[in-house]
Design an enzyme around this catalytic site. Structure first.
Site, PDB file in Angstrom:
ATOM      1  N   LYS A  12      -2.363  -1.970  -3.260  1.00 27.66           N
ATOM      2  CA  LYS A  12      -3.428  -1.138  -2.671  1.00 27.66           C
ATOM      3  C   LYS A  12      -3.032   0.329  -2.827  1.00 27.66           C
ATOM      4  O   LYS A  12      -2.432   0.919  -1.926  1.00 27.66           O
ATOM      5  CB  LYS A  12      -3.634  -1.522  -1.197  1.00 27.66           C
ATOM      6  CG  LYS A  12      -4.662  -0.657  -0.474  1.00 27.66           C
ATOM      7  CD  LYS A  12      -5.069  -1.226   0.872  1.00 27.66           C
ATOM      8  CE  LYS A  12      -5.956  -0.255   1.622  1.00 27.66           C
ATOM      9  NZ  LYS A  12      -6.610  -0.828   2.787  1.00 27.66           N
ATOM     10  N   GLU A  34       0.822  -1.224   0.000  1.00 26.21           N
ATOM     11  CA  GLU A  34       0.000   0.000   0.000  1.00 26.21           C
ATOM     12  C   GLU A  34       0.854   1.272   0.000  1.00 26.21           C
ATOM     13  O   GLU A  34       1.202   1.792   1.057  1.00 26.21           O
ATOM     14  CB  GLU A  34      -0.941   0.008   1.212  1.00 26.21           C
ATOM     15  CG  GLU A  34      -1.861   1.229   1.230  1.00 26.21           C
ATOM     16  CD  GLU A  34      -2.780   1.284   2.446  1.00 26.21           C
ATOM     17  OE1 GLU A  34      -2.549   0.549   3.426  1.00 26.21           O
ATOM     18  OE2 GLU A  34      -3.732   2.072   2.417  1.00 26.21           O
TER      19      GLU A  34
HETATM   20  C1  5MM Z   1      -5.324   4.577   3.977  1.00 29.39           C
HETATM   21  O1  5MM Z   1      -5.799   3.806   5.007  1.00 29.39           O
HETATM   22  C2  5MM Z   1      -6.147   2.454   4.700  1.00 29.39           C
HETATM   23  C3  5MM Z   1      -7.402   2.393   3.915  1.00 29.39           C
HETATM   24  O2  5MM Z   1      -8.388   3.124   4.613  1.00 29.39           O
HETATM   25  P1  5MM Z   1      -9.283   4.189   3.872  1.00 29.39           P
HETATM   26  O3  5MM Z   1     -10.078   3.389   2.866  1.00 29.39           O
HETATM   27  O4  5MM Z   1     -10.124   4.797   4.951  1.00 29.39           O
HETATM   28  O5  5MM Z   1      -8.364   5.180   3.223  1.00 29.39           O
HETATM   29  C4  5MM Z   1      -6.329   1.687   6.019  1.00 29.39           C
HETATM   30  O6  5MM Z   1      -6.184   0.320   5.815  1.00 29.39           O
HETATM   31  C5  5MM Z   1      -5.330   2.258   6.989  1.00 29.39           C
HETATM   32  O7  5MM Z   1      -4.121   1.616   6.875  1.00 29.39           O
HETATM   33  C6  5MM Z   1      -5.884   2.338   8.370  1.00 29.39           C
HETATM   34  O8  5MM Z   1      -7.215   2.680   8.431  1.00 29.39           O
HETATM   35  C7  5MM Z   1      -5.160   3.422   9.137  1.00 29.39           C
HETATM   36  O9  5MM Z   1      -4.169   2.826   9.781  1.00 29.39           O
HETATM   37  P2  5MM Z   1      -3.272   3.623  10.857  1.00 29.39           P
HETATM   38  O10 5MM Z   1      -2.051   2.785  10.977  1.00 29.39           O
HETATM   39  O11 5MM Z   1      -2.998   4.980  10.289  1.00 29.39           O
HETATM   40  O12 5MM Z   1      -4.077   3.670  12.098  1.00 29.39           O
END
Ligand code: 5MM
Length: 340
Positions: free
Chosen positions: A219, A177
């Site tokens: 991702k 990601e």
């Molecule tokens: C970008 O964040 C990821 C995808 O979420 P969105 O669809 O809301 O953008 C998500 O998997 C992310 O990694 C976590 O929600 C946030 O993780 P942290 O480590 O910042 O708590």
């Protein structure tokens, strides 16, 4: 390396019209979302919330895999079943976020480097033994006047590749990601150029670390103008910019691209995924799927609001977003989905 297992798991995660549900918010992020709604920020409330999600009846119809966080991976339902077991019993593949967060990058003001490689092999082995079959690592890149720097892109890309190699060694599919953030006033074209540069470096590093591309998922962010850019783009423009950018950087061996939502509204995330699938689905080497957190969870979280009595309604809201994104994968999403 368990090559065929990795290939099968990666393909299964993006099969048909399904996608991933990211519920891997770290404790600080989950607490931040709770605080915004006045929900108490305790381990028990986080457990209650995650139990509501994983026990949603019919979730597996549209969700192939769920990304958990370390705390959640170790939690159980009130009835005593581990969340991992609940997911497996429902036919959903459990995954785990394994980075330990994006930290300030030394000598690079405004830039982040994701940490978590120390001891990672041992943690991955433990997660695999606990039932995880894929793992996720997120690197973030902010667009500014002088950012992202080449050194920030290289360092994060190399760490993503080292994590991916370690995952494949233990039989976990890496979900790679690299997120170019939406914050800023940059144009769509600028986001496209930065996203392409980041993805090219990520794949160069994945090759260098001998990662088997058939056994990973990507991702990425959508290619979007910055949130405060005066010239916003419609869904078709976003779809064209995103797919054109990905075609410059993502090898055909990768089975699937599962987008993050990044703070877009739930409806816009579905609309844009739909536009990409309508315009390009039959012509692409990889599946275009979703791995949303906020764009699936946010409406459900707001309805749940920390109250058990709201759980059933919240589960319906969660299922609604899942169905919208399934329709978007098929290129069949339209306004009528939001009116039902
Ligand atoms: C970008 O964040 C990821 C995808 O979420 P969105 O669809 O809301 O953008 C998500 O998997 C992310 O990694 C976590 O929600 C946030 O993780 P942290 O480590 O910042 O708590």
């Amino acid at each position: 390396m368990k090559t065929q297992t990795l290939i099968n798991t990666a393909s299964e995660l993006v099969a048909a019209d399904k996608g991933l549900l990211a519920m891997d918010e770290s404790t600080p992020t989950c607490n931040k979302r709770f605080a915004a709604l006045g929900i108490p920020q305790t381990e028990e409330m986080r457990r209650d919330y995650r139990e509501m999600i994983v026990t949603t009846p019919g979730l597996s119809a549209g969700i192939s895999g769920v990304i958990l966080y370390d705390e959640t991976m170790r939690q159980k339902t009130k009835a005593g079943a581990s969340f991992v077991q609940v997911l497996v019993d429902a036919g959903i593949i459990p995954g785990i976020k394994v980075d330990t967060g994006a930290k300030d990058m030394a000598t690079h003001p405004g830039e982040k480097i994701t940490e978590g490689l120390d001891g990672l092999r041992e943690r991955l082995i433990e997660y695999h033994e606990m039932g995880a079959r894929f793992a996720k690592w997120r690197a973030v890149f902010a667009i500014g006047e002088d950012t992202p720097s080449q050194s920030c892109i290289e360092a994060n890309a190399q760490d993503l590749a080292r994590y991916a190699a370690l995952c494949q060694e233990v039989g976990l599919v890496p979900v790679v990601e690299p997120e170019v953030l939406m914050e800023g006033s940059h144009t769509l074209e600028k986001c496209s150029a930065v996203t392409e540069e980041v993805l090219q470096e990520v794949f160069a590093q994945l090759y260098a670390q001998r990662v088997m591309l058939e056994g990973i998922l990507l991702k990425p962010n959508l290619v979007l103008p910055g949130k405060s850019c005066l010239q916003q783009a419609n869904a078709n423009e976003v779809a064209d910019a995103t797919v054109t950018c990905l075609l410059q950087a993502v090898p055909a061996a990768v089975p699937g691209v599962a987008f993050l939502s990044g703070g877009q509204s739930a409806e816009l995330a579905s609309l844009r995924l739909n536009a990409m699938n309508i315009r390009f689905k039959s012509r692409l080497p990889w599946e275009l799927a979703f791995s949303f957190a906020r764009a699936i969870q946010q409406p459900a979280l707001e309805i749940w609001a920390g109250q058990l009595a709201n759980a059933a309604a919240a589960q319906q809201a969660l299922l609604h977003r899942v169905r919208c994104n399934q329709a978007a994968r098929r290129g069949e999403y339209n306004d009528s989905y939001e009116q039902s």
